[in-house]
Design a protein around this motif. Sequence first.
Motif, PDB file in Angstrom:
ATOM      1  N   VAL A  93      24.783 -11.862  86.929  1.00  0.00           N
ATOM      2  CA  VAL A  93      23.901 -12.525  85.967  1.00  0.00           C
ATOM      3  C   VAL A  93      22.535 -12.778  86.599  1.00  0.00           C
ATOM      4  CG1 VAL A  93      23.556 -14.582  84.549  1.00  0.00           C
ATOM      5  CG2 VAL A  93      25.829 -13.577  84.734  1.00  0.00           C
ATOM      6  N   THR A  94      22.528 -13.215  87.857  1.00  0.00           N
ATOM      7  CA  THR A  94      21.270 -13.457  88.564  1.00  0.00           C
ATOM      8  C   THR A  94      20.438 -12.185  88.644  1.00  0.00           C
ATOM      9  OG1 THR A  94      22.347 -15.163  89.917  1.00  0.00           O
ATOM     10  CG2 THR A  94      20.253 -14.291  90.713  1.00  0.00           C
ATOM     11  N   LEU A  95      21.072 -11.080  89.014  1.00  0.00           N
ATOM     12  CA  LEU A  95      20.366  -9.810  89.131  1.00  0.00           C
ATOM     13  C   LEU A  95      19.861  -9.330  87.772  1.00  0.00           C
ATOM     14  CD1 LEU A  95      19.490  -7.617  91.071  1.00  0.00           C
ATOM     15  CD2 LEU A  95      21.713  -6.518  90.777  1.00  0.00           C
ATOM     16  N   ALA A  96      20.663  -9.509  86.713  1.00  0.00           N
ATOM     17  CA  ALA A  96      20.234  -9.113  85.365  1.00  0.00           C
ATOM     18  C   ALA A  96      18.986  -9.880  84.946  1.00  0.00           C
ATOM     19  CB  ALA A  96      21.364  -9.354  84.367  1.00  0.00           C
ATOM     20  N   LEU A  97      18.951 -11.170  85.232  1.00  0.00           N
ATOM     21  CA  LEU A  97      17.778 -11.982  84.882  1.00  0.00           C
ATOM     22  C   LEU A  97      16.544 -11.508  85.638  1.00  0.00           C
ATOM     23  CD1 LEU A  97      16.446 -14.403  83.515  1.00  0.00           C
ATOM     24  CD2 LEU A  97      17.346 -15.860  85.345  1.00  0.00           C
TER      25      LEU A  97
END
Length: 575
Positions: free
Chosen positions: A239-243
């Motif tokens: 999720v962090t990388l997607a953001l």
Amino acid sequence: MARDGTRGERRPLLGQEEAPAGGLWDAFEGRKAACAAVLLVEILERAAFFGIVSNLVLYLNSSNFNWGGPQASRAALLFLGASYLLSPVGGWLADVYLGRYWTITLSFLLYLVSACLLPATASFNGRLFLCGDMPVYQLQHPCQNQSGECQQSAPGHYCAPLMYTGLLLLALGISSVKANLTPFGADQVTDRGRDATRRFFNWFYWSINIGAVISLLVVAFIQQNVNFLIGYTIPAACVTLALLVFLLAAPTFITKPPSGSQVSAMLRLAFQGSCCSRVRPQGADPLPDGKSQPRIPSPEEDLANFQVMAKILPVLLTFIPYWMVYFQMQSTYYLQGLHLFIPNIFQHNSTGSDMGSSYMFPDAWLLLANVVVLLVLVPLKDRVIDPFLVRRKLLPSALKRMALGMFFGLASIIVAGTLETKRLQYVKNNQTILQHIGQDVYSAATLPIWWQIPQYLLIGISEIFASIPGLEFAYSEAPKSMQGAIMGLFFFISGVGSLLGSGLLTLLSVPEHGWMHCPKDYGNINNCHMDYYFFLLAGIQTVTCMLFIWISGRYERQQQHPQEAGTDSRERGTP
């Protein structure tokens, strides 16, 4: 960024030429960077989602929480339902206040914060701090006393308030991303025509399943065979990388301002209709200067959009039983797999002795049968089958493809019910084994888990013909000013299907006569009748398939006579 003709809309300065027809990316010429970023974000987000949900039943059913099998399945269905049911909230926020870009950004932040709950509760100290001490209770084997009755009572769900609250917040973040990322991606290519939009949805769905493969192969294996702490930390990292990717790709995106929502106007018109009053758009109060303000639709547009909604809604509502069947894949299908023989896949030896232990085939890997079908057939369909049918003017409409998908879903649930009947026969004949999954023991039939593959394959084929055309139908048929709300409604109805499946499961778990009430083997389902539940779903789906065919046929006949529908095609979502 350049301003386009639409007030407040931003476009990249380069790459606005029309796209030629041809290769894979030709339909997205000039939008490649934006489309690639959206698809990468979707891959990472779906990797996180499947990492969270694929073993959620096992996580709650394990010694971490000691929830019973039916209870863990209901919690998974409730979470899945909420992650779709709350989608209109995100769509409404995007349409009225924030626009899709900022709604997606803020939703990812909520997604990230709430996803951290799962690794926090996966550690003993984290559970102790957040939930307190667990009541002393161990998963028990079936009671075998002379009366055939169990006197034990199942304990309350450990840490239930925190888990349900956290899962609800997580579902809100997921649903808001889901409702807006799909139309946001389509916004990047919608000016390229209906074919570009159709192809985008094909590849968007393909990206969903790439994320699922990554998650199931890596995350599900770690969760079942290593530990849940690492297994649930990886989704939070995704999720962090997607953001980060979404924020960094912002200069390449076409972003549109909030255009206002017509939900209140739709409700007003529906109320007037229910009160048997004639809707007279010319009776609305004109603006003082006689001019129409941008972003405020005229009463005539309100009426036209209401008529579109009145035709779309029955089609989407008859799709609910399909979703009831679809979400069994991540709940009762999974629970069924835990009670089938799961083989060891390879040995490992951490002590240096001759006696090593084995890694078990992760139950969640059965979802790969569903995913592989999509990964293989979606490109084949996009590059070979659809162009062949288009050239010969034989490509079925989105609604006809949706009907075909519903029949494949029906076949899947019938196969699952037949397998469960066979499994219970093995149990009745004492053809069972005790198998260790993680730190827990399950009483399983000796019937191999490979027998579940057909039901997963069939549900995967059903997605290609039902879910992908469903997304295309919802986006393309929605009025421009209601695309966010309609996409949210599509996912909302998906959530209704999941929640109805959970509610039906709850109803069948009532004491005395419930098919899924089996206190005599708490933690197992060998004294339940889950096959009856599957066949009941099959009956509901059969009736609804017939109803869907009639309603969708009526809708298509109305579309062939637009003068009777009273809707200008220019108000639709695609050119």
